[in-house]
Design a protein around this motif. Structure first.
Motif, mmCIF file in Angstrom:
data_model
loop_
_atom_site.group_PDB
_atom_site.id
_atom_site.type_symbol
_atom_site.label_atom_id
_atom_site.label_comp_id
_atom_site.label_asym_id
_atom_site.label_seq_id
_atom_site.Cartn_x
_atom_site.Cartn_y
_atom_site.Cartn_z
ATOM 1 N N GLU A 29 0.820 -1.210 0.000
ATOM 2 C CA GLU A 29 0.000 0.000 0.000
ATOM 3 C C GLU A 29 0.856 1.263 0.000
ATOM 4 O O GLU A 29 0.359 2.353 -0.283
ATOM 5 N N GLN A 30 2.149 1.131 0.318
ATOM 6 C CA GLN A 30 3.071 2.260 0.227
ATOM 7 C C GLN A 30 3.700 2.370 -1.162
ATOM 8 O O GLN A 30 4.370 3.359 -1.453
ATOM 9 N N LEU A 31 3.491 1.364 -2.001
ATOM 10 C CA LEU A 31 4.035 1.375 -3.359
ATOM 11 C C LEU A 31 3.160 2.241 -4.255
ATOM 12 O O LEU A 31 1.958 2.027 -4.359
ATOM 13 N N ARG A 32 3.758 3.220 -4.901
ATOM 14 C CA ARG A 32 3.012 4.131 -5.741
ATOM 15 C C ARG A 32 3.193 3.842 -7.230
ATOM 16 O O ARG A 32 2.274 4.024 -8.012
ATOM 17 N N GLN A 33 4.399 3.409 -7.625
ATOM 18 C CA GLN A 33 4.647 3.246 -9.060
ATOM 19 C C GLN A 33 5.768 2.237 -9.293
ATOM 20 O O GLN A 33 6.746 2.185 -8.549
ATOM 21 N N VAL A 34 5.588 1.431 -10.337
ATOM 22 C CA VAL A 34 6.633 0.530 -10.832
ATOM 23 C C VAL A 34 6.921 0.944 -12.271
ATOM 24 O O VAL A 34 6.039 0.886 -13.129
ATOM 25 N N ARG B 218 -5.478 3.165 -3.163
ATOM 26 C CA ARG B 218 -4.556 3.774 -4.129
ATOM 27 C C ARG B 218 -3.660 2.669 -4.679
ATOM 28 O O ARG B 218 -2.641 2.316 -4.092
ATOM 29 N N LYS B 219 -4.055 2.113 -5.803
ATOM 30 C CA LYS B 219 -3.291 1.021 -6.392
ATOM 31 C C LYS B 219 -2.029 1.577 -7.067
ATOM 32 O O LYS B 219 -2.039 2.675 -7.609
ATOM 33 N N PRO B 220 -0.944 0.804 -7.050
ATOM 34 C CA PRO B 220 0.279 1.275 -7.707
ATOM 35 C C PRO B 220 0.138 1.259 -9.223
ATOM 36 O O PRO B 220 -0.578 0.423 -9.784
ATOM 37 N N GLU B 221 0.815 2.191 -9.882
ATOM 38 C CA GLU B 221 0.840 2.240 -11.335
ATOM 39 C C GLU B 221 1.996 1.399 -11.864
ATOM 40 O O GLU B 221 3.095 1.425 -11.305
#
Length: 296
Positions: free
Chosen positions: A83-88, A191-194
């Motif tokens: 849940e802390q991951l915002r983008q890959v 807030r799902k990661p992109e």
């Protein structure tokens, strides 16, 4: 026992976690430390791992692990909840490459995997693990929302029963909702990661075939690295061993070319499938509109 199994056994199993994938990485831009001489070599190996917690509540974790030179043990350095991951960021959307970025709430890490196959395997498993996690998370939140709705109705009926004893202005649906919300705080928005600049084959549903291809590539790359290490080591083996490694290298190269060609053929097919799905959806929408129009 390979290194992934060792990491899982030593780091994750004691904490009731199951490792899904691990990738050996180096920083693309190393952080310079003023007290170290320029060009100093690193004295550790870094791994980025994805794991899931077996006990409830379910969690999906990304962990940075280091193994120092001369030590057989692994050290857990940093850990983030998904849940802390915002983008890959896959960096190159059109070709296999070992580079990728992970953006969290408080940091951005720029990595280079040992091979492009290991990076593709890592991103592929991380993507599908995120999809499974967020699907389960959404289901649990919907269930909690349903329970809150039932609780709100119960609170309103209790207020109606006590209208004689309580001032009507003090007992309203809004006040009942506030009482319920105080007991059940509304969850934060999901807030799902992109996943950006990632090849389509890494984020499609043909999971089994892609996993098989990437695992074969990783295995072949490791055999190739072992061959190179054997050749460069001092006093590196006898003649018979060199001949054996030469024959293995030829087999590895042929298999790698075959796998790459198969992967290249799969990518256009996957893109065509997605295009056909969109067209089918458009036709279904058009047919529905026509049916509604002529039914009137």
């Amino acid at each position: 026992m390979n290194i992934q199994s060792s990491i899982n056994k030593e780091v994750f199993i004691p904490h009731e976690e199951r490792m899904l994938v691990a990738v050996e990485v180096q920083r693309r831009k190393r952080k310079r430390m003023s007290f170290l001489p320029p060009g100093a070599r690193r004295d550790y190996t870094t791994f980025i791992c994805v794991s899931e917690v077996k006990r409830k509540p379910r969690q999906l974790l990304i962990t940075k692990i280091k193994q120092f030179v001369g030590s057989s043990s692994f050290t857990r350095r940093s850990q983030w909840n998904v849940e802390q991951l915002r983008q890959v960021d896959g960096i190159h959307p059109k070709k296999d490459s070992p580079e990728f970025d992970l953006m969290f709430d408080n940091t951005v890490d720029q990595w280079v995997a040992r091979s492009s196959a290991e990076k593709c395997l890592f991103v592929h498993i991380l993507y599908h693990a995120c999809q499974t996690y967020w699907k389960g998370k959404a289901g649990s939140l919907m269930k909690a929302g349903g329970q809150d709705h039932v609780g709100r109705k119960g609170s309103e009926s209790q207020c109606a029963q006590h209208l004689v004893q309580v001032d009507p202005a003090e007992c309203t649906p809004d006040s009942a909702a506030i009482n319920v919300q105080s007991k059940h705080k509304s969850p934060a928005l999901l807030r799902k990661p992109e996943f950006i600049n990632c090849q389509s084959k890494l984020t499609t549903d043909s999971r089994t075939m892609n996993l098989l291809i990437y695992r074969c590539k990783v295995y072949l790359d490791r055999i190739k690295n072992m061959k190179v290490l054997n050749q460069t080591s001092p006093g590196g083996g006898q003649r018979g061993q060199r001949v054996t490694w030469s024959s293995v290298a030829e087999v590895v190269q042929r298999m790698k070319v075959s796998l790459v060609g198969r992967g290249d053929r799969l990518t256009p097919a996957e893109d065509k499938t997605v295009e056909l799905m969109h067209k089918a959806q458009q036709l279904a929408d058009t047919a529905h509109k026509l049916a509604v129009k002529f039914s009137k």
